[in-house]
Design a protein around this motif. Structure first.
Motif, PDB file in Angstrom:
ATOM      1  N   ASP A 196       0.845  -1.190   0.000  1.00 46.94           N
ATOM      2  CA  ASP A 196       0.000   0.000   0.000  1.00 46.94           C
ATOM      3  C   ASP A 196       0.892   1.255   0.000  1.00 46.94           C
ATOM      4  O   ASP A 196       1.423   1.651   1.041  1.00 46.94           O
ATOM      5  N   LEU A 197       1.034   1.851  -1.190  1.00 48.84           N
ATOM      6  CA  LEU A 197       1.940   2.996  -1.333  1.00 48.84           C
ATOM      7  C   LEU A 197       1.491   4.181  -0.460  1.00 48.84           C
ATOM      8  O   LEU A 197       2.310   4.834   0.187  1.00 48.84           O
ATOM      9  N   ASN A 198       0.170   4.423  -0.452  1.00 53.03           N
ATOM     10  CA  ASN A 198      -0.324   5.580   0.316  1.00 53.03           C
ATOM     11  C   ASN A 198      -0.009   5.446   1.800  1.00 53.03           C
ATOM     12  O   ASN A 198       0.411   6.407   2.445  1.00 53.03           O
ATOM     13  N   SER A 199      -0.185   4.239   2.307  1.00 53.12           N
ATOM     14  CA  SER A 199       0.083   4.051   3.740  1.00 53.12           C
ATOM     15  C   SER A 199       1.584   4.177   4.019  1.00 53.12           C
ATOM     16  O   SER A 199       1.990   4.720   5.050  1.00 53.12           O
ATOM     17  N   VAL A 201       3.688   6.087   2.365  1.00 49.81           N
ATOM     18  CA  VAL A 201       3.999   7.526   2.297  1.00 49.81           C
ATOM     19  C   VAL A 201       3.574   8.225   3.593  1.00 49.81           C
ATOM     20  O   VAL A 201       4.311   9.044   4.155  1.00 49.81           O
ATOM     21  N   LYS A 202       2.403   7.844   4.094  1.00 40.83           N
ATOM     22  CA  LYS A 202       1.889   8.431   5.341  1.00 40.83           C
ATOM     23  C   LYS A 202       2.858   8.155   6.503  1.00 40.83           C
ATOM     24  O   LYS A 202       3.224   9.049   7.268  1.00 40.83           O
ATOM     25  N   LYS A 236       6.457  12.068  -3.968  1.00 42.37           N
ATOM     26  CA  LYS A 236       5.308  12.150  -3.057  1.00 42.37           C
ATOM     27  C   LYS A 236       5.665  12.783  -1.704  1.00 42.37           C
ATOM     28  O   LYS A 236       4.836  13.439  -1.089  1.00 42.37           O
ATOM     29  N   CYS A 237       6.901  12.561  -1.250  1.00 40.82           N
ATOM     30  CA  CYS A 237       7.257  13.032   0.102  1.00 40.82           C
ATOM     31  C   CYS A 237       7.969  14.383   0.086  1.00 40.82           C
ATOM     32  O   CYS A 237       8.186  14.990   1.136  1.00 40.82           O
TER      33      CYS A 237
END
Ligand code: F6P
Length: 300
Positions: A196-199, A201-202, A236-237
């Motif tokens: 899960d890329l979004n998680s 990144v979070k 993204k970051c």
């Protein structure tokens, strides 16, 4: 009566393999058995490369990583004609029993020999820990190698605002990555293709914002491309990410005390089993103890 034992190492070398050879050698000396090293794993068996192991072979090398009798991945050993050639060499050299040190591919090779009537014992030598034992020989050293290497990376990263994506060995088995991650106190991990890329990144943003741990993402080899992931995370970051491939730094080096003791005592037990005619087994650690298991029960 057992007069000659042969030993080979197969697949990726693992720190502690030499200690296991030393264990087998020590027990052979005690029981007046000649020990032969097969040079280059199953390929050496096919090509009849047997050499007697003496004190001189081992002198000064038992505590080093790698394999003093060399290893190989042998695609030939998957073919009947070559397996038959190897069996003929074992018989022609009057070898009473064979000890194979390696991972799952090596155990599958040992099964072929056992089915052909050869007395064979295997010891689990692989950094991947991908066998049904609690540890394989080399796993502890490789975990420590990774922890030390990532600590070094973190030292440097902590002086800058970079993140790092580090590729960890283990093929499809995440054990090496997970045990290293535990010791490094990080949960920035990628162990499957559908992560899960979004998680991720979070979690990275939270870690980076708190700024008490450098941002190192551990990625299991063959799962994602480290350079691609570093580029995506950078975008993204909004801070720099570098890919880093640890490679053979993980697999080499002097074995830990654990792997030395493990290899040595498993080697001794292999000879004991050969003498009591309990062959066709894999010997490895389950919890605190060395146990024997049928080959089929050890392959994941
Ligand atoms: O099996 C041990 C291992 O180090 C794996 O973790 C890795 O995928 C593989 O060997 C690399 O093998 P080679 O050195 O043959 O490329």
């Amino acid at each position: 009566m057992i007069k000659k034992i042969a030993i080979l190492t197969s697949g990726g070398d693992a720190p502690g393999m030499n200690s296991a050879i030393f264990g087998v050698y020590t027990a052979c000396v005690q029981h007046k058995i000649k020990l032969y090293g097969v040079i280059g794993g199953y390929d050496g068996l096919i090509d009849n490369k047997f050499t007697e192991i003496t004190f001189d072979t081992l002198n000064g090398r038992i505590n080093s990583g790698g394999s003093i009798i060399k290893s190989s991945r042998s695609p030939r050993f998957l073919k009947d004609t070559y397996i038959k050639k190897a069996i003929k060499n074992i018989k022609d050299n009057k070898i009473d029993a064979l000890v194979v040190i390696g991972g799952d591919g090596s155990i599958r090779g040992a099964m072929e020999l056992r089915d052909a009537g050869i007395s064979v014992i295997t010891l689990p030598g692989t950094i991947d820990n991908d066998l049904h034992f609690s540890h394989t020989i080399g796993y502890d050293t490789a975990t420590n190698n990774i922890v030390k290497a990532v600590d070094n990376i973190c030292d440097s990263l902590s002086s800058f605002d970079y993140g790092c994506v580090v590729k960890i060995m283990g093929r499809s088995c995440p054990d090496l990555l997970l045990s290293s991650a535990q010791a490094l106190h990080t949960d920035l991990l990628v162990t499957s293709k559908d992560f899960d890329l979004n998680s991720l990144v979070k979690k990275i943003k939270a870690t980076h914002d708190k700024n008490h741990l450098p941002t190192v993402v551990l990625v299991l080899e063959d799962v994602v491309d480290c350079t691609e992931l570093a580029n995506i995370l950078q975008e993204k970051c909004k801070f720099q990410f570098r890919p880093h491939i640890l490679g053979y730094i993980q697999r080499g080096g002097s074995p830990t005390a654990f792997d030395r003791k493990y290899g040595y005592s498993a080697g001794i037990m292999a000879v004991d089993c050969i003498l009591t005619k309990e062959t066709g087994f894999a010997i490895g650690m389950q919890g605190e103890c060395l146990v024997k298991k049928p080959f089929a029960e050890t392959v994941k």
